[in-house]
Every structure is written in structure tokens, then in C-alpha cells.
Design a protein around this motif. Structure first.
Motif, PDB file in Angstrom:
ATOM      1  N   HIS A   1       4.223   1.477  11.366  1.00  0.00           N
ATOM      2  CA  HIS A   1       3.516   2.303  10.385  1.00  0.00           C
ATOM      3  C   HIS A   1       4.087   2.113   8.986  1.00  0.00           C
ATOM      4  O   HIS A   1       5.105   1.454   8.776  1.00  0.00           O
ATOM      5  CB  HIS A   1       3.641   3.771  10.780  1.00  0.00           C
ATOM      6  CG  HIS A   1       4.953   4.386  10.367  1.00  0.00           C
ATOM      7  ND1 HIS A   1       5.041   5.494   9.560  1.00  0.00           N
ATOM      8  CD2 HIS A   1       6.243   4.020  10.635  1.00  0.00           C
ATOM      9  CE1 HIS A   1       6.313   5.800   9.353  1.00  0.00           C
ATOM     10  NE2 HIS A   1       7.056   4.927   9.990  1.00  0.00           N
TER      11      HIS A   1
ATOM     12  N   ALA B   1      -4.108   6.107   7.492  1.00  0.00           N
ATOM     13  CA  ALA B   1      -4.457   5.635   8.833  1.00  0.00           C
ATOM     14  C   ALA B   1      -3.300   5.834   9.805  1.00  0.00           C
ATOM     15  O   ALA B   1      -3.491   6.262  10.955  1.00  0.00           O
ATOM     16  CB  ALA B   1      -4.854   4.163   8.773  1.00  0.00           C
ATOM     17  N   CYS B   2      -2.089   5.533   9.350  1.00  0.00           N
ATOM     18  CA  CYS B   2      -0.908   5.725  10.201  1.00  0.00           C
ATOM     19  C   CYS B   2      -0.658   7.205  10.464  1.00  0.00           C
ATOM     20  O   CYS B   2      -0.309   7.598  11.586  1.00  0.00           O
ATOM     21  CB  CYS B   2       0.317   5.094   9.551  1.00  0.00           C
ATOM     22  SG  CYS B   2       0.217   3.295   9.362  1.00  0.00           S
TER      23      CYS B   2
ATOM     24  N   VAL C   1      -2.918   8.580  13.202  1.00  0.00           N
ATOM     25  CA  VAL C   1      -2.465   8.229  14.551  1.00  0.00           C
ATOM     26  C   VAL C   1      -1.232   9.050  14.929  1.00  0.00           C
ATOM     27  O   VAL C   1      -1.112   9.533  16.065  1.00  0.00           O
ATOM     28  CB  VAL C   1      -2.182   6.725  14.661  1.00  0.00           C
ATOM     29  CG1 VAL C   1      -1.547   6.388  16.009  1.00  0.00           C
ATOM     30  CG2 VAL C   1      -3.469   5.927  14.467  1.00  0.00           C
TER      31      VAL C   1
ATOM     32  N   SER D   1      -6.649   2.171  13.390  1.00  0.00           N
ATOM     33  CA  SER D   1      -6.400   3.589  13.678  1.00  0.00           C
ATOM     34  C   SER D   1      -7.487   4.208  14.547  1.00  0.00           C
ATOM     35  O   SER D   1      -7.187   5.011  15.437  1.00  0.00           O
ATOM     36  CB  SER D   1      -6.264   4.383  12.372  1.00  0.00           C
ATOM     37  OG  SER D   1      -7.484   4.421  11.654  1.00  0.00           O
TER      38      SER D   1
ATOM     39  N   CYS E   1      -6.906   5.774  18.251  1.00  0.00           N
ATOM     40  CA  CYS E   1      -7.202   7.187  18.539  1.00  0.00           C
ATOM     41  C   CYS E   1      -8.232   7.330  19.654  1.00  0.00           C
ATOM     42  O   CYS E   1      -8.129   8.245  20.485  1.00  0.00           O
ATOM     43  CB  CYS E   1      -7.680   7.888  17.271  1.00  0.00           C
ATOM     44  SG  CYS E   1      -6.376   8.159  16.051  1.00  0.00           S
TER      45      CYS E   1
END
Length: 222
Positions: free
Chosen positions: A6, A12-13, A16, A64, A68
């Protein structure tokens, strides 16, 4: 141990990370300097982007949304993408809104220009992009406020990936002091509820070298 590659201020990180935390799935964080184009990392994800999740069995997942969706199917306790077809459609619509439209019109114009652009060695922030980002955030906050006023959570009666996606973007912008919380009380109240959840605490503890967040960033009663 499960590993998430990450960047600390990547929306986006962070999305998650929040999904993993909400589902109480143990994982280890590993910062990845994507601008270095590390060969071992490019083998895992030729796109050279984060997040990347490496499962304990060696399975590697990138993007991401793909991560998910995988987490929601592989670990169905505490569903985050909805229970019914209609709920899943609405969650996905809002995730696409924040990861697409909001990211393109706001996050990239502010966070990318002020923080990530320098790390990637792409020069100084573009003044026009910054002006666009500040102008664009206002209608997005208004829409977010409408959602927060008319629903218990953004996509319906339960917290979902839509809330995590929105909060991930806003938390990165809040770290660099670019969210005026006085614009909309409903948004501020919704964000206070999200950041008060145990899953959010590790994000509030993040610090980036050379960049100090505003005093209210980690304050649950801000």
C-alpha cells in the motif's frame, strides 16, 4: 501472514484496509514505493499500482475493487457489498462514483497535485488543477450530504463499501487540510461516525514524513 502492499495516503489502499479491518481479517501492511518500479512487485502486479493483496496461500490480488469484491465473497461475515441485488447495485454505483467521478474531479486535482506528484517526480502542483479541485469538491459534498440526510448510511440501512470508499477519499484530503467540514453538517456527522469505528483507528495513526495533518485529523469529536 496476509500482506497488503500500500501507500499510506492512497484512497484505494485505505478502502481495502478499512474493508479488512471491518471484517476483522488479520493482515500485515507493507509500504510500496511504486515509483521505484521494484521488479519483485511488478511480477505480482505488472500495472505497478497499489493496493495489492497477497493471501497466505500465495494468491495475489490487485485493484481495490477486485480485492474488496473478493473479500466479500471469500469472507461473507459482515457483508460490505450488500445483501440483495438492489443493495449490491447501489453500493457498486456509489463506489464507482467516489473511485471514479470524485477521484477524477477532486482527489487527483488536490491530493495527486499536492502530494503524490512530487513523489513521482512530475514537477510542481498545477494551479489550474488545484482551482478545479477546490471548485469540484463543493457539489460532491452537497450530494454526499443528501445521501447522509436521507439514509442511515450512504447506500442504505447498513454501513457498506460505499461508506468506506467515500471516507477513504475524504480522509486523504483531510490529512492535507483540504476538507472544509463547515460546508455540510450532515457530511461532518456521517464522517464522525465512520472515523469513530475501530476499523478507522489505524488510518488516523498514519503519518507521512514531512507532512503533518491538521489538529482535527485524528480527533473523533472534531
Amino acid at each position: 501472514m496476509r500482506i497488503l502492499y500500500h501507500l499510506p495516503l492512497s484512497p484505494a489502499c485505505r478502502k481495502v484496509r478499512l474493508a479488512l479491518q471491518e471484517k476483522r481479517i488479520p493482515f500485515e501492511l507493507r509500504a510500496e514505493r511504486i515509483w521505484e518500479r521494484r521488479e519483485e512487485f511488478l511480477v505480482m502486479n505488472p500495472a505497478g499500482t497499489v493496493p495489492v493483496l497477497e493471501e497466505e496461500n500465495g494468491l495475489v490480488l490487485a485493484d481495490s475493487n477486485a480485492i474488496c469484491e473478493y473479500l466479500d465473497e471469500a469472507y461473507p461475515d459482515m457483508p460490505l457489498v450488500g445483501r440483495t441485488h438492489a443493495e449490491r447495485a447501489e453500493v457498486r454505483r456509489l463506489v464507482a462514483w467516489f473511485d471514479g467521478k470524485f477521484d477524477r474531479e477532486v482527489t487527483r486535482n488536490l491530493y495527486f497535485e499536492k502530494q503524490l506528484k512530487r513523489m513521482l517526480g512530475r514537477g510542481n502542483p498545477d494551479a489550474g488543477a488545484l482551482r478545479a479541485g477546490y471548485a469540484n469538491i463543493k457539489p460532491h459534498i452537497e450530494y454526499l450530504g443528501w445521501l447522509a440526510e436521507t439514509r442511515a448510511w450512504l447506500a442504505g440501512s447498513q454501513i457498506s463499501l460505499a461508506d468506506l470508499a467515500a471516507a477513504a477519499h475524504l480522509s486523504c484530503l483531510d490529512y492535507i487540510g483540504d476538507v472544509d467540514w463547515s460546508m455540510n453538517d450532515a457530511v461532518k456527522d456521517w464522517y464522525a461516525r465512520v472515523k469513530s469505528r475501530p476499523a478507522f483507528r489505524p488510518l488516523l495513526a498514519d503519518r507521512v514524513s514531512g507532512l503533518t495533518p491538521p489538529n482535527h485529523y485524528a480527533d473523533l469529536d472534531f
